[in-house]
Design an enzyme around this catalytic site. Structure first.
Site, PDB file in Angstrom:
ATOM      1  N   HIS A 267       0.836  -1.207   0.000  1.00 46.36           N
ATOM      2  CA  HIS A 267       0.000   0.000   0.000  1.00 46.36           C
ATOM      3  C   HIS A 267       0.870   1.256   0.000  1.00 46.36           C
ATOM      4  O   HIS A 267       0.669   2.166  -0.824  1.00 46.36           O
ATOM      5  CB  HIS A 267      -0.896  -0.016   1.236  1.00 46.36           C
ATOM      6  CG  HIS A 267      -1.781   1.169   1.388  1.00 46.36           C
ATOM      7  ND1 HIS A 267      -3.099   1.171   1.008  1.00 46.36           N
ATOM      8  CD2 HIS A 267      -1.537   2.416   1.891  1.00 46.36           C
ATOM      9  CE1 HIS A 267      -3.638   2.352   1.256  1.00 46.36           C
ATOM     10  NE2 HIS A 267      -2.702   3.136   1.800  1.00 46.36           N
ATOM     11  N   GLU A 268       1.828   1.319   0.915  1.00 48.65           N
ATOM     12  CA  GLU A 268       2.664   2.513   0.990  1.00 48.65           C
ATOM     13  C   GLU A 268       3.579   2.636  -0.227  1.00 48.65           C
ATOM     14  O   GLU A 268       3.916   3.746  -0.652  1.00 48.65           O
ATOM     15  CB  GLU A 268       3.471   2.517   2.293  1.00 48.65           C
ATOM     16  CG  GLU A 268       2.626   2.512   3.562  1.00 48.65           C
ATOM     17  CD  GLU A 268       1.592   3.627   3.616  1.00 48.65           C
ATOM     18  OE1 GLU A 268       1.808   4.684   2.981  1.00 48.65           O
ATOM     19  OE2 GLU A 268       0.556   3.445   4.294  1.00 48.65           O
ATOM     20  N   HIS A 271       1.661   4.602  -2.758  1.00 44.70           N
ATOM     21  CA  HIS A 271       1.762   6.042  -2.538  1.00 44.70           C
ATOM     22  C   HIS A 271       3.100   6.575  -3.045  1.00 44.70           C
ATOM     23  O   HIS A 271       3.171   7.601  -3.731  1.00 44.70           O
ATOM     24  CB  HIS A 271       1.638   6.358  -1.041  1.00 44.70           C
ATOM     25  CG  HIS A 271       0.242   6.347  -0.523  1.00 44.70           C
ATOM     26  ND1 HIS A 271      -0.746   7.144  -1.032  1.00 44.70           N
ATOM     27  CD2 HIS A 271      -0.332   5.643   0.501  1.00 44.70           C
ATOM     28  CE1 HIS A 271      -1.883   6.942  -0.352  1.00 44.70           C
ATOM     29  NE2 HIS A 271      -1.652   6.035   0.573  1.00 44.70           N
TER      30      HIS A 271
END
Length: 501
Positions: A267-268, A271
């Site tokens: 997920h990160e 980003h």
């Protein structure tokens, strides 16, 4: 950094851009201090850090609201600019208008109070005591109401704050998407729970944090995260921050749940890959900045869910998992483990792909009522638990795993939560378009080859920065208006297949 075409543009535009870039650099410096506070700063450093971040917030506000800035902005707006530069001025105008309405003293006070609130939130969470954190929430709510009133005294404060994170989607559109998710997902979740499929749960041991950190590092390498433009650390609440030159990620570990750490890391990474994909030559101006948190979240959720929770991903990736954790798990077992439904899960960041949105709706409703004054801060734990029972059928035993689990209110980030669900919806629409455009995309993912997807996202999302408004960007990338339809279709197809409906 001025745009490449600056020599052909009016002097006022160049002057405006130079001033705006200075404000950006100050804001980015404050971002590094914030990262440091959450990751490596000693606990006793807060009094000085709060003053430092307050000073930087004030300095940035001074640059954005100066008479010289306003004059350059007005002159640039009066010029006959190309579409690209017109978009830059549009974005700067919006930011200036909001900043100019808010007193510098209030900007500095909010910055200082959020910095001071962070260690109090950590203590309250560790002690499972909402009452310890509640006074900080009261203070931040009051400051944020003042902030919203300065910007638009006639508007709903929540709508004003939501626009800080999603500037070009109306709250009405966001609420309609949340309502559609609730209407579509609740019966699907009920049907899946009734089906009672016996999905694999092979990770039933204890996995030391050192092994999981090594797995997180290997996962980032596998996905193509560049070591020379980022770093991996741990934080109580995982996040990513930075610029197209330095985009850092954090994750966290539960020794009984390595799948959670995998999801958090991917997920990160999503980003960070968006941040790193922004055009470097535009650093400092709106064309080198992310479109907003809904788009940002679309990138993290696309990588986490459509890549990292896909069957194809585990074909190539499961060997890394087995090597780092000392397991002997098949690709199918890992895929099923990554897609278990946990309707009784208490923690948002550990939630499955479907029930996750019930966590978002709960937070949205609570913070909206807090801002309006309909909900008293002292009553948050009770209302939180009631809504958890209503939406997810489970009640937290403590505040630490209930209303204190998220860091957002310590940051004063009221209005942020809807962007998580908006981003998930957008991710499905973007990935569907990528599937149409990239021949053999699923084969690439199975082979651990993510170049084509990286290139598609950079071409269709990242490189535009803030040139387009949110709905325009989705239309440019997919040819369709932004809607939840692709997500609903994807969720039904994927989980019906997994659960044999």
């Amino acid at each position: 950094m001025a745009t490449q075409e600056s020599e052909t543009l009016p002097d006022a535009y160049d002057d405006l851009l130079s001033r705006y870039e200075r404000a950006t650099y100050i804001g980015d410096a404050a971002g590094v201090l914030s990262w440091d506070q959450e990751v490596v700063m000693p606990e006793g450093g807060t009094p000085a850090r709060s003053k430092q971040t307050s000073a930087l917030s004030g300095a940035r506000h001074d640059v954005l609201t100066s008479d010289a800035f306003a004059a350059a902005l007005e002159e640039a707006e009066a010029a006959d600019l190309p579409d690209r530069e017109t978009a830059v001025v549009r974005e700067i105008r919006r930011e200036y208008d909001r900043a100019a309405k808010v007193p510098k003293e209030l900007v500095e006070r909010i910055s200082e109070e959020t910095s001071n609130a962070l260690p109090v939130w950590k203590e309250a969470k560790a002690e499972d005591d909402w009452s310890h954190f509640a006074p900080k929430v009261e203070t931040l709510l009051d400051l944020k109401r003042q902030y919203a009133e300065h910007i638009d005294p006639d508007a709903d404060p929540y709508e004003v704050l939501f626009a800080d994170y999603e500037p070009w989607l109306d709250l009405e559109q966001a609420e309609a998407i949340l309502e559609q998710l609730r209407d579509e997902l609740v019966p699907l979740i009920d049907e899946l729970n009734d089906a009672g499929a016996d999905l694999a749960a092979p990770f039933d041991g204890t996995y030391p944090e050192d092994d999981q950190f090594a797995l997180a590092e290997s996962t980032l390498d596998y996905l193509g995260y560049p070591d020379d433009h980022g770093r991996l650390d741990t934080a109580p609440h995982p996040f990513s921050s930075g610029t197209q030159f330095d985009a850092r990620v954090t994750t966290r570990f539960d020794e009984s749940d390595p799948v959670g750490a995998i999801g958090s890391t991917v997920h990160e990474f999503g980003h960070a890959t968006y941040t790193l994909g922004l055009p470097r030559e535009e650093y400092g101006n709106p064309l080198g900045q992310n479109r907003g948190l809904s788009v940002h979240e679309s990138q993290s959720r696309l990588w986490e869910n459509h890549v990292g929770r896909s069957r194809e991903f585990y074909d190539g990736y499961v060997g890394i998992v087995n090597e780092e954790l000392g397991t002997d798990v098949s690709a199918r077992e890992a895929y099923e483990a990554a897609n278990q439904l946990y309707p009784d899960n208490l923690i948002r960041v550990e939630a499955d792909e479907l029930t996750y949105h019930m966590h978002i709706i709960l937070r949205f409703e609570i913070e909206r009522d807090l801002l309006s004054g309909e909900l008293a801060v002292e009553d948050v734990p009770q209302v939180w638990n009631e809504k958890m029972e209503e939406y997810l059928g489970v009640t937290p035993d403590t505040d630490g795993v209930g209303c204190l689990q998220d860091i957002h209110w310590a940051h004063g980030s009221f209005g942020y939560f809807p962007t998580y669900s908006l981003g998930s919806v957008m991710a499905a629409q973007l990935f569907e378009a990528a599937e149409d455009d990239i021949d053999g995309l699923h084969d690439d993912i199975a082979a651990g080859d993510f170049d084509a997807l990286h290139e598609w996202l950079t071409e269709n999302v990242h490189r535009h920065g803030r040139r387009y408004r949110t709905n325009e960007l989705v239309r440019e990338a997919t040819g369709e208006d932004f809607s939840a339809d692709a997500f609903v279709e994807y969720a039904n197809a994927k989980f019906s297949d997994l659960y044999g409906l």
